[in-house]
Write an enzyme that holds these catalytic residues in place. Structure first.
Site, PDB file in Angstrom:
ATOM      1  N   ASN A   1       0.876  -1.177   0.000  1.00 16.94           N
ATOM      2  CA  ASN A   1       0.000   0.000   0.000  1.00 16.94           C
ATOM      3  C   ASN A   1       0.912   1.226   0.000  1.00 16.94           C
ATOM      4  O   ASN A   1       1.446   1.610   1.028  1.00 16.94           O
ATOM      5  CB  ASN A   1      -0.898  -0.005   1.247  1.00 16.94           C
ATOM      6  CG  ASN A   1      -1.733   1.264   1.334  1.00 16.94           C
ATOM      7  OD1 ASN A   1      -1.842   2.016   0.357  1.00 16.94           O
ATOM      8  ND2 ASN A   1      -2.308   1.522   2.494  1.00 16.94           N
TER       9      ASN A   1
ATOM     10  N   SER B   1       2.770  -2.137  10.235  1.00 14.19           N
ATOM     11  CA  SER B   1       4.206  -2.060  10.535  1.00 14.19           C
ATOM     12  C   SER B   1       4.950  -3.376  10.303  1.00 14.19           C
ATOM     13  O   SER B   1       5.905  -3.670  11.032  1.00 14.19           O
ATOM     14  CB  SER B   1       4.434  -1.571  11.974  1.00 14.19           C
ATOM     15  OG  SER B   1       3.981  -0.245  12.109  1.00 14.19           O
TER      16      SER B   1
ATOM     17  N   LYS C   1       0.217   4.329  -0.500  1.00  9.48           N
ATOM     18  CA  LYS C   1      -0.401   5.584  -0.021  1.00  9.48           C
ATOM     19  C   LYS C   1      -0.034   6.737  -0.964  1.00  9.48           C
ATOM     20  O   LYS C   1       0.238   6.493  -2.151  1.00  9.48           O
ATOM     21  CB  LYS C   1       0.015   5.872   1.415  1.00  9.48           C
ATOM     22  CG  LYS C   1      -0.061   4.634   2.316  1.00  9.48           C
ATOM     23  CD  LYS C   1       0.039   4.941   3.762  1.00  9.48           C
ATOM     24  CE  LYS C   1       0.153   3.648   4.538  1.00  9.48           C
ATOM     25  NZ  LYS C   1      -0.128   3.801   5.936  1.00  9.48           N
TER      26      LYS C   1
ATOM     27  N   GLY D   1       1.722   2.276  10.590  1.00  9.97           N
ATOM     28  CA  GLY D   1       2.672   3.391  10.520  1.00  9.97           C
ATOM     29  C   GLY D   1       3.292   3.778  11.845  1.00  9.97           C
ATOM     30  O   GLY D   1       3.940   4.811  11.959  1.00  9.97           O
TER      31      GLY D   1
ATOM     32  N   HIS E   1      -9.505   1.327   4.163  1.00 11.42           N
ATOM     33  CA  HIS E   1      -8.274   1.551   4.925  1.00 11.42           C
ATOM     34  C   HIS E   1      -8.571   2.529   6.061  1.00 11.42           C
ATOM     35  O   HIS E   1      -9.383   3.443   5.912  1.00 11.42           O
ATOM     36  CB  HIS E   1      -7.174   2.102   4.004  1.00 11.42           C
ATOM     37  CG  HIS E   1      -5.837   2.112   4.662  1.00 11.42           C
ATOM     38  ND1 HIS E   1      -5.450   3.116   5.525  1.00 11.42           N
ATOM     39  CD2 HIS E   1      -4.815   1.228   4.625  1.00 11.42           C
ATOM     40  CE1 HIS E   1      -4.231   2.841   5.972  1.00 11.42           C
ATOM     41  NE2 HIS E   1      -3.828   1.702   5.446  1.00 11.42           N
TER      42      HIS E   1
ATOM     43  N   GLU F   1      -6.038  -4.940   9.966  1.00 10.05           N
ATOM     44  CA  GLU F   1      -5.026  -3.919  10.208  1.00 10.05           C
ATOM     45  C   GLU F   1      -5.364  -3.160  11.494  1.00 10.05           C
ATOM     46  O   GLU F   1      -6.138  -2.185  11.460  1.00 10.05           O
ATOM     47  CB  GLU F   1      -4.989  -2.922   9.047  1.00 10.05           C
ATOM     48  CG  GLU F   1      -4.633  -3.530   7.716  1.00 10.05           C
ATOM     49  CD  GLU F   1      -3.960  -2.500   6.818  1.00 10.05           C
ATOM     50  OE1 GLU F   1      -2.794  -2.721   6.453  1.00 10.05           O
ATOM     51  OE2 GLU F   1      -4.576  -1.480   6.509  1.00 10.05           O
TER      52      GLU F   1
ATOM     53  N   GLU G   1      -7.082   5.005   7.111  1.00  9.21           N
ATOM     54  CA  GLU G   1      -6.903   6.423   6.759  1.00  9.21           C
ATOM     55  C   GLU G   1      -8.122   6.957   6.020  1.00  9.21           C
ATOM     56  O   GLU G   1      -8.484   8.123   6.158  1.00  9.21           O
ATOM     57  CB  GLU G   1      -5.611   6.596   5.934  1.00  9.21           C
ATOM     58  CG  GLU G   1      -4.371   6.420   6.809  1.00  9.21           C
ATOM     59  CD  GLU G   1      -3.171   5.819   6.114  1.00  9.21           C
ATOM     60  OE1 GLU G   1      -3.091   5.859   4.872  1.00  9.21           O
ATOM     61  OE2 GLU G   1      -2.293   5.286   6.825  1.00  9.21           O
TER      62      GLU G   1
END
Ligand code: PEP
Length: 250
Positions: free
Chosen positions: A9, A213, A11, A173, A95, A167, A97
């Site tokens: 991914n 991560s 981003k 992150g 996701h 996730e 985000e």
């Protein structure tokens, strides 16, 4: 048998030339790999180039997002049919985000899932709990609720067109990876919920991948868990060596 998957991914990273260089390097390092399905996900403007570059390789191209509607007055949005017309067959939906920064609700995510499946786009659907939920032992109920309000509303699913990415938000992150035991426990729970909702044959063929991560140093132990079928990789997928090491850990 369910598929093993390692997907990057990217981003909002990499301009056109960076994107090309990274894809070519990933192709070069993984051309012999037949142990898993490998995906890269450049940003919208570079998807078509990526599809062309990957066309003669074993690497697939994944879109990071898609609109919940077919067409019309939706400034800035990109539809399923637009993606299909440039050769994209897979999309990330939900996701964390998109959920937190862009306020995408389970309602909207369900619409996205439905429109993708209607258009024969494979869905990578992300679910995961925030740290407060985990600290308060509410992580299983959060995940169950995310499933109940989205994919479990569908009458049927086909594991060939759906991948679940677990996730945990606190691991994305942050450098804090879930332990292999935490990942296994949650993946087993998710698979059990799919058995209860659909069937054993569906759940046993469903790929459930872990994201949060994952690094070359942690990938092997996580991927070794019996219900973990691979990973959705953020930061480490931007480096061809790290990403390839993670692919080779499966
Ligand atoms: C992600 O964004 O899906 C992700 C897993 O990111 P990272 O690997 O950087 O935690």
């Amino acid at each position: 048998m369910r598929r093993k998957i390692v997907a990057g991914n990217w981003k909002m990273n990499n301009n056109q030339s960076e994107s090309n260089i990274l894809i070519n390097s990933i192709i070069e390092k993984n051309s012999e790999n037949s142990s898993c399905n490998i995906y890269v996900s450049p940003s919208f403007p570079f998807l078509k180039d990526a599809v062309l570059t990957c066309s003669k390789s074993n690497i697939k191209v994944l879109s990071q997002n898609v609109s919940h509607l077919t067409n019309g007055a939706l400034t800035g949005d990109v539809s399923c049919t637009m993606l299909k017309s440039i050769g994209i067959n897979s999309v990330i939906i939900g996701h964390s985000e998109r959920r937190t920064i862009f306020g995408e609700s389970n309602d909207v995510l369900l619409k996205k899932i439905k429109i993708c499946l209607e258009n024969n786009l494979e869905v990578f659907f992300c679910i995961g709990e925030e740290i407060e939920a985990r600290n308060n032992n509410k992580h299983f109920s959060v995940i169950e609720n995310q499933l109940n309000e989205t994919v479990f509303i569908l009458e049927k699913i086909d594991p060939k067109n759906l991948v679940i990415a677990y996730e945990p938000v606190w691991a994305i992150g942050t450098g804090l990876t879930a332990s292999p035991e935490q990942a296994q426990e949650m993946h087993k729970f998710i698979r059990q919920k799919f058995t209860e909702k659909f069937s054993e044959s569906i759940s046993s063929n469903l790929s459930i991948i872990y994201g949060g991560s994952v690094k070359p140093s942690s990938a092997k132990n996580i991927f070794n868990q019996s219900d973990v079928d691979g990973g959705l990789i953020g930061g480490a997928s931007l480096n061809a060596n790290d990403f390839s090491d993670i692919i080779n850990s499966i």
